[in-house]
Write a protein that holds these residues in place. Sequence first.
Motif, PDB file in Angstrom:
ATOM      1  N   LYS A 108       0.862  -1.151   0.108  1.00  0.00           N
ATOM      2  CA  LYS A 108      -0.207  -0.001  -0.069  1.00  0.00           C
ATOM      3  C   LYS A 108       0.815   1.186  -0.095  1.00  0.00           C
ATOM      4  N   TYR A 109       1.868   1.267   0.923  1.00  0.00           N
ATOM      5  CA  TYR A 109       2.758   2.132   1.055  1.00  0.00           C
ATOM      6  C   TYR A 109       3.504   2.593  -0.436  1.00  0.00           C
ATOM      7  N   ARG A 110       3.955   1.682  -1.130  1.00  0.00           N
ATOM      8  CA  ARG A 110       4.351   1.745  -2.496  1.00  0.00           C
ATOM      9  C   ARG A 110       3.358   2.129  -3.627  1.00  0.00           C
ATOM     10  N   GLY A 111       2.002   2.023  -3.274  1.00  0.00           N
ATOM     11  CA  GLY A 111       1.228   2.227  -4.370  1.00  0.00           C
ATOM     12  C   GLY A 111       0.613   0.899  -5.173  1.00  0.00           C
ATOM     13  N   GLN A 112       1.016  -0.259  -4.359  1.00  0.00           N
ATOM     14  CA  GLN A 112       0.701  -1.441  -5.013  1.00  0.00           C
ATOM     15  C   GLN A 112      -0.593  -2.083  -4.667  1.00  0.00           C
ATOM     16  N   PRO A 113      -1.227  -2.982  -5.266  1.00  0.00           N
ATOM     17  CA  PRO A 113      -2.407  -3.669  -4.889  1.00  0.00           C
ATOM     18  C   PRO A 113      -1.836  -4.731  -3.927  1.00  0.00           C
ATOM     19  N   GLU A 114      -3.152  -4.912  -3.032  1.00  0.00           N
ATOM     20  CA  GLU A 114      -2.736  -6.146  -2.287  1.00  0.00           C
ATOM     21  C   GLU A 114      -2.359  -7.410  -2.918  1.00  0.00           C
ATOM     22  N   ILE A 115      -1.690  -8.355  -2.198  1.00  0.00           N
ATOM     23  CA  ILE A 115      -1.227  -9.452  -2.599  1.00  0.00           C
ATOM     24  C   ILE A 115      -2.333 -10.548  -2.632  1.00  0.00           C
ATOM     25  N   GLU A 116      -2.407 -11.436  -3.790  1.00  0.00           N
ATOM     26  CA  GLU A 116      -3.331 -12.440  -3.961  1.00  0.00           C
ATOM     27  C   GLU A 116      -3.162 -13.367  -2.995  1.00  0.00           C
ATOM     28  N   ALA A 117      -4.084 -14.116  -2.490  1.00  0.00           N
ATOM     29  CA  ALA A 117      -4.002 -15.018  -1.269  1.00  0.00           C
ATOM     30  C   ALA A 117      -3.369 -16.218  -1.512  1.00  0.00           C
ATOM     31  N   THR A 118      -3.397 -16.466  -2.893  1.00  0.00           N
ATOM     32  CA  THR A 118      -2.684 -17.887  -3.344  1.00  0.00           C
ATOM     33  C   THR A 118      -1.431 -17.573  -3.477  1.00  0.00           C
ATOM     34  N   ASP A 119      -0.875 -16.370  -3.962  1.00  0.00           N
ATOM     35  CA  ASP A 119       0.423 -16.039  -4.308  1.00  0.00           C
ATOM     36  C   ASP A 119       1.075 -15.910  -2.868  1.00  0.00           C
ATOM     37  N   PHE A 120       0.156 -15.210  -1.812  1.00  0.00           N
ATOM     38  CA  PHE A 120       0.791 -15.019  -0.582  1.00  0.00           C
ATOM     39  C   PHE A 120       1.311 -16.405   0.192  1.00  0.00           C
ATOM     40  N   LEU A 121       0.421 -17.207   0.026  1.00  0.00           N
ATOM     41  CA  LEU A 121       0.508 -18.650   0.582  1.00  0.00           C
ATOM     42  C   LEU A 121       1.516 -19.502  -0.130  1.00  0.00           C
ATOM     43  N   ALA A 122       1.908 -19.159  -1.352  1.00  0.00           N
ATOM     44  CA  ALA A 122       3.024 -19.694  -1.993  1.00  0.00           C
ATOM     45  C   ALA A 122       4.321 -19.232  -1.514  1.00  0.00           C
ATOM     46  N   TRP A 123       4.306 -18.174  -1.494  1.00  0.00           N
ATOM     47  CA  TRP A 123       5.664 -17.340  -1.035  1.00  0.00           C
ATOM     48  C   TRP A 123       5.917 -17.707   0.300  1.00  0.00           C
TER      49      TRP A 123
END
Lengths: 247, 483
Positions: A108-123
């Motif tokens: 958010k601070y960098r103006g990017q959208p929230e991370i996708e839930a699946t991408d997040f979990l994989a990461w």
Amino acid sequence: MLEVKGLHARVEGKDILKGLDLTVRAGEVHAIMGPNGSGKSTTAHVLAGREGYEVTAGSVLFDGKNLLELEPEKRACEGIFLGFQYPVEIPGVSNLTLLKAALNARRKYRGQPEIEATDFLAWVRDRAKLVKIDPKMLSRGVNEGFSGGEKKRNEILQMLILEPRLMILDETDSGLDIDALKIVADGINALRSPERATILVTHYQRLLDYVQPDYVHVLAGGRMVRSGGPELARELEEKGYGWLEAA
Amino acid sequence: MATQPQDIQELMRRREYSAGFITSIESETIAPGLSEDVVRMISARKQEPEWLLDFRLKAYRRWLKMEQPKWAHVHYPQIDYQAISYYSQPKSHKDGPKSLDEVDPKLLETYKKLGIPLKEQEMLAGVAMDVVFDSVSVATTFRKKLGEAGVIFCSISEAVREYPELVRKYMGSVVPFGDNFYAALNSAVFTDGSFVFIPKGVRCPMELSTYFRINERNTGQFERTLIVAEEGAYVSYLEGCTAPQRDENQLHAAVVELVALDDAQIKYSTVQNWYPGDEEGRGGIYNFVTKRADCRGRRSKVSWTQVETGSAITWKYPSCILRGDDSVGEFYSVALTHHRQQADTGTKMIHVGKNTRSTIVSKGISAGHGQQSYRGLVRVLESAENARNHTQCDSLLIGDQCGAHTFPYTEVRNPSARLEHEATTSKIAEDQLYYCRARGISEEEAVSMIVNGFCKEVFKELPMEFAVEAGKLLAVSLEGSVG
């Protein structure tokens, strides 16, 4: 990257830092050593922006920005990470919840959208392997019921996930057995890159056997009393701090 | 070092009540005051049968002899019951809407502001809703689909007209007209509310939901809800409540009666966000509510789940009378008090039948100058062989000006009973907030994350779509609670 000049800081009415200087360039690893009460942890918390740590003089620039006027969360979003000496337990809030909130705050601070839930979990799963944390532990409350070693590994996991530019690790090595120490060191080394810098606050030489520092500083009485290369750490290991304080 | 009280107070002022708008709709409101004539007039306007007028008058006469209860741990000035208007209805709805298309667009706009677009809700969410605006039930959606399943879901006034025998059979059978001061007042002057009837063996095909809103100045809202689940029936029902921001206090005294027959299950969830008053304690709703379930049948089960964030004063104890053998009562509660809000809430579990079980999970959060009490009674009668109760009460304090109190009462007359009670009190610590902030999370988000974690056990009992809403509501209610 980080420029600390003539820093004076006070905690609970007591002057702890008395003119600290430190310059850290991208790609470097600095170790700050020193006797108990010399101001090592205070330095870490002043850089992270803890309330009640009052800066009375001096300046801290991070990429040319005045760090001291930023809230702790803004500093984190700018790329500073503090690995806690005593990681805090937050019952009921899962590690995943905290990590997702932290990651999204940065985006958010960098103006990017929230991370996708699946991408997040994989990461998160991918990074958890590096520090040998069972993914099941991630659903538990933040540090809730974790052993000392698990807490420290969890700090490193958070760091691996958030990918900060300046990592400040406050005695992350203390209380770890040799296996856990290696895991922690591997985590730190995994993030070493020409764009990033690390400050290791430590009592002992042994972490530095696994994470090779570029510079070693000795903090005593709130100031850097000696700076040198890795050989300084070995000298300290042999002689202790007494000879420096006397000097 | 630690968050300072003056900072907390300073920052608390920032909070705004997002449902505090007023809808300008022409209303017909009767003059303030309460008398037998007023009771007769309400009954006449609603073209009620004689038995219901009798019920009201008996309640009114009983109420005159009763005293406002003083045992709760709440403080407020004497209420002038003659200064309240007991009936108000939007003018354009005198004859009542036949469908959503006939509903005043301004009213629909109001619901949109509340985040409950009826039309959309009807089509997308699959939630059937009844909306009570001041005293009159405005729209009931999904009538047809429910009708096919044999489910009756309508306003209580309509039920009195259309299904008088059902209403007569059950109304007042769980909460008698003279039960307590506020229940007696409600029985005398109740104006509308919802009626739900699930016939034998029917599982209600959708979540049922009612939204209550007090709009007019100086009006009280006295709604009455009656839910009957016949043998083997199942229903999940949710009510939501809001009111505009006004300087004076407004009274809300509702009665909710649930009846569960053999093997029936009723899940009743409340998200209460009545206007809580400002930071000095001006205005706000007095929420004095009697909610009770009668688990009449064997193996029947009633679950109360409540999220209480609004109201200046909350006085409510959703209870279960576990009459049927093997019946189950549950109470899951999150109550939040901020600014000068006061809440005295809890439950009563009355074990009558054999092998009856009850579970109580209460989570109290206090911030600002909020005062909160958990008051719970577990009573095991002689007849209740092998009764079980588990009670867990947790309090979370934010800042150092608020209070949490626990008043557990137990009365056990059967030695085979097993009761467990756990209680904890904790504070959001400065180091927890710092830890989150050092990870990039703002202080307010950190507080809301910690509070949500604290409430997780209760939120998981709410219907999915409302659990998310409840979490957001808590976050809004806590805005500015830390410095």
